[in-house]
Scaffold this active site. Structure first.
Site, short mmCIF file in Angstrom:
data_model
loop_
_atom_site.label_atom_id
_atom_site.label_comp_id
_atom_site.label_asym_id
_atom_site.label_seq_id
_atom_site.Cartn_x
_atom_site.Cartn_y
_atom_site.Cartn_z
N SER A 207 -8.10 -9.15 33.99
CA SER A 207 -9.46 -8.78 33.63
C SER A 207 -10.31 -10.02 33.43
O SER A 207 -11.53 -9.94 33.34
CB SER A 207 -9.45 -7.95 32.34
OG SER A 207 -9.13 -8.80 31.26
N GLY A 208 -9.65 -11.17 33.34
CA GLY A 208 -10.40 -12.39 33.05
C GLY A 208 -10.46 -12.66 31.56
O GLY A 208 -10.86 -13.72 31.12
N GLY A 209 -10.04 -11.67 30.77
CA GLY A 209 -10.01 -11.85 29.33
C GLY A 209 -8.78 -12.65 28.93
O GLY A 209 -7.94 -13.00 29.76
N GLU B 112 -1.76 -8.71 4.34
CA GLU B 112 -1.57 -9.06 5.75
C GLU B 112 -2.87 -9.12 6.54
O GLU B 112 -2.86 -9.50 7.71
CB GLU B 112 -0.60 -8.07 6.41
CG GLU B 112 -1.18 -6.69 6.76
CD GLU B 112 -1.24 -5.71 5.59
OE1 GLU B 112 -1.18 -6.17 4.43
OE2 GLU B 112 -1.39 -4.51 5.85
N CYS C 190 0.84 -1.20 0.00
CA CYS C 190 0.00 0.00 0.00
C CYS C 190 0.88 1.26 0.00
O CYS C 190 1.55 1.55 -0.97
CB CYS C 190 -0.98 -0.05 1.17
SG CYS C 190 -2.27 1.19 1.04
N TYR C 191 0.92 2.00 1.11
CA TYR C 191 1.77 3.19 1.14
C TYR C 191 3.22 2.81 0.85
O TYR C 191 3.95 3.54 0.17
CB TYR C 191 1.68 3.89 2.51
CG TYR C 191 2.58 5.10 2.62
CD1 TYR C 191 2.17 6.33 2.11
CD2 TYR C 191 3.85 5.00 3.19
CE1 TYR C 191 3.02 7.43 2.17
CE2 TYR C 191 4.70 6.09 3.25
CZ TYR C 191 4.28 7.31 2.75
OH TYR C 191 5.11 8.39 2.80
N LYS D 42 -3.52 -10.95 18.58
CA LYS D 42 -4.44 -11.81 19.34
C LYS D 42 -4.32 -13.29 19.00
O LYS D 42 -4.35 -14.14 19.89
CB LYS D 42 -5.88 -11.34 19.04
CG LYS D 42 -6.90 -11.86 20.01
CD LYS D 42 -6.76 -11.10 21.29
CE LYS D 42 -7.88 -11.34 22.25
NZ LYS D 42 -7.91 -10.24 23.23
N SER E 164 -4.94 -10.76 29.54
CA SER E 164 -4.36 -10.69 30.88
C SER E 164 -4.21 -12.10 31.46
O SER E 164 -3.28 -12.36 32.22
CB SER E 164 -5.16 -9.79 31.80
OG SER E 164 -6.49 -10.20 31.88
#
Ligand code: XMP
Length: 492
Positions: free
Chosen positions: A203-205, A150, A59-60, A348, A208
């Site tokens: 946070s339970g997520g 990507e 791209c750029y 993630k 973390s």
């Protein structure tokens, strides 16, 4: 492949020197929102093209390559945003696994286009909107694409990147999550020392939790986890987190009840950035309190991911602050704690792989992401306990139905957003005048880009009817069909 991202703001010559010292296998010049003609636009030394290292301009990065090597970049008559079809003209280089004439579905996001190629380059791909979708100078191992291989929305993007890595860079591809664990554990031990204590904001997520597991692996019982119930959590979350972490990790877990404190501070705050900043500030205060009570704590661990870093810490301009993520910025300066962020370079999907590698249970690793500021950024307008309860009830129904449909793990995030918009309805024979709920479900691989999910109509109908019938305070459900970009996943 191990990969590092470096900001162009280092300066043209220091960046060249750093590249020489790094001796990379390949260099990717990334995308970005500037135009090569903008004053102060990101640039590199043309000597980078003389290093003999394979270069992929995206791209750029493709426009910059064309610009620096004598091509011509122009504003496009029609901007290309979102899905586009690219036709392969030369099935070699990054397109070596394609057929000439074949069409690929890709994701594009650009306002400028390459109007003329630099000397020696050949044209490798085109789209209806943009003739120079791909170009290359094979002998110099410089390859450029105008679209984004990507992102997950370019279905064959990973294959094209593989063609570049393994066909052009001759990369070994031997960097694994197991290797990352060893490296990260060693790094944590180096940073924390043999007696340092770490506080981990849990946070339970997924993020973390994985950070806590990694820290636990590295420093064992010198870790204390703190879970802040800020009143912005989903239904049952506090209990689930306590159960999982006390049973699974057997860590020193402290649950802080801070609902009143947060809701008090947020009472008159409706602006999204002000909400995020208020929550960040309160977190700092709560952690500060806790830290004081833990003897010898010198470090604060956080599950900050790479997307948080990119979107919050603007490299001076390009990804201009989109949202202030509450978990980056501000914390260590105010507190007397050094920051440990073992996931800072990961996306993630990599964090999930890491979680499994560390032996975390699948249901925890596959929990949909939940933003740090919690329901605050999904409850638009005034935050009151009553409105948050309405949203919590609706959210629980959404999760239940998405799980029942067997879609929970394949969807990146599915949730409700309570809108401060009231509309008229009729229930039984009575008039209602209540708020609306927006249902949001997106597919994404890393949170950086996303596409809305075409949920089955029956499922949409069931969620709508259950929410309206079971949740007092909502009389209308709408479905959000916006991708990212141009939208973001959360509404605030
Ligand atoms: P947006 O809304 O920026 O979200 O498209 C991208 C991803 O990040 C999550 N998100 C956050 N996560 N702290 C976090 O830890 C935050 O302040 C925050 N804000 C958004 C969001 O849920 C999505 O997965």
């Amino acid at each position: 492949m191990y990969c590092e991202i470096h900001p162009f703001t280092l300066g043209v010559d220091p960046a060249l020197a750093a590249l020489r010292a790094l001796r990379p296998t390949g260099i990717v010049l990334s995308g970005g929102p500037s135009s090569v003609y903008d004053p102060g636009a990101p640039t590199i030394s043309p000597a980078v093209f003389e290093l003999g290292v394979p270069i992929l301009g995206i791209c750029y990065g493709a426009q910059l390559t064309a610009h620096l090597l004598g091509g011509d970049v122009q504003p496009a008559a029609r901007r290309e945003y979102g899905r586009a079809a690219v036709r392969i003209k030369q099935a070699s280089g990054v397109f070596r696994t394609c057929q000439a004439g074949e069409e690929l579905s890709v994701w594009a996001s650009h306002g400028d286009r390459v109007a003329a190629l630099p000397p020696g380059f050949v044209h490798t791909a085109e789209s209806d909107n943009c003739t120079m979708s791909g170009f290359a100078f094979a002998e110099r191992r410089i390859h450029c694409v105008q679209f984004h291989p990507e992102v997950v929305h370019t279905p064959r993007g990973a294959e094209l990147l593989g063609n570049w890595l393994f066909g052009i860079c001759n990369a070994a591809g031997d960097w694994s999550m197991a290797a990352f664990v060893d490296e990260a554990v060693a790094r944590i031990r180096r940073q924390v020392g043999s007696s340092g204590r770490v506080i981990c904001g849990l946070s339970g997520g997924v993020d973390s939790s994985v950070a806590a597991a990694l820290l636990h692996r590295a420093i064992g019982d010198r870790l204390t986890c703190i879970f802040v119930d800020n009143g912005l959590l989903r239904r049952g979350e506090r209990e689930q987190v306590a159960a999982i972490f006390l049973d699974h990790f057997k860590v020193d877990l402290r649950v802080v009840d801070a609902e009143q404190r947060f809701l008090g501070a947020l009472a008159d705050v409706t602006d999204p950035e002000a909400k995020r900043k208020t929550i960040g500030r309160e977190f700092i205060a709560v952690f500060d309190d806790q830290a004081r009570q833990i003897a010898g704590a010198g470090f604060l661990a956080q599950g900050t991911l790479y997307p948080d870093v990119i979107e919050s810490v603007s490299f001076k301009g390009p990804s201009a602050v989109i949202k202030s993520h509450h978990n980056v910025g501000g914390l260590p300066e105010r507190m007397k704690l050094a920051l440990v962020e073992p996931l800072r370079e990961l996306f993630k999907d990599e964090v999930r792989q890491l979680g499994l590698e560390l032996g975390l249970p699948r249901h925890m690793v596959w929990r949909q992401p939940f933003p740090g500021p919690g329901l605050a950024v999904r409850c638009l307008g005034h935050l009151t306990r009553q409105r948050l309860d309405v949203l919590r009830a609706a959210d629980a129904i959404i999760e239940e139905e998405i799980r029942a449909a067997g879609l929970y793990e394949s969807i990146w995030q599915s949730f409700g957003v309570l809108l401060p918009v009231r509309s008229v309805g009729v229930m039984g024979d009575a008039r209602t005048y209540e708020e609306a709920l927006a249902l949001r479900a997106v597919h994404s691989r890393d949170g950086m880009t996303a596409d809305w999910v075409p949920l089955p109509y029956e499922l949409l109908g069931r969620i709508s009817s259950r929410v309206i019938n079971e949740v007092r305070g909502i009389n209308r459900v709408v479905y959000d069909i916006t991708s990212k970009p141009p939208g973001t996943i959360e509404w605030e």
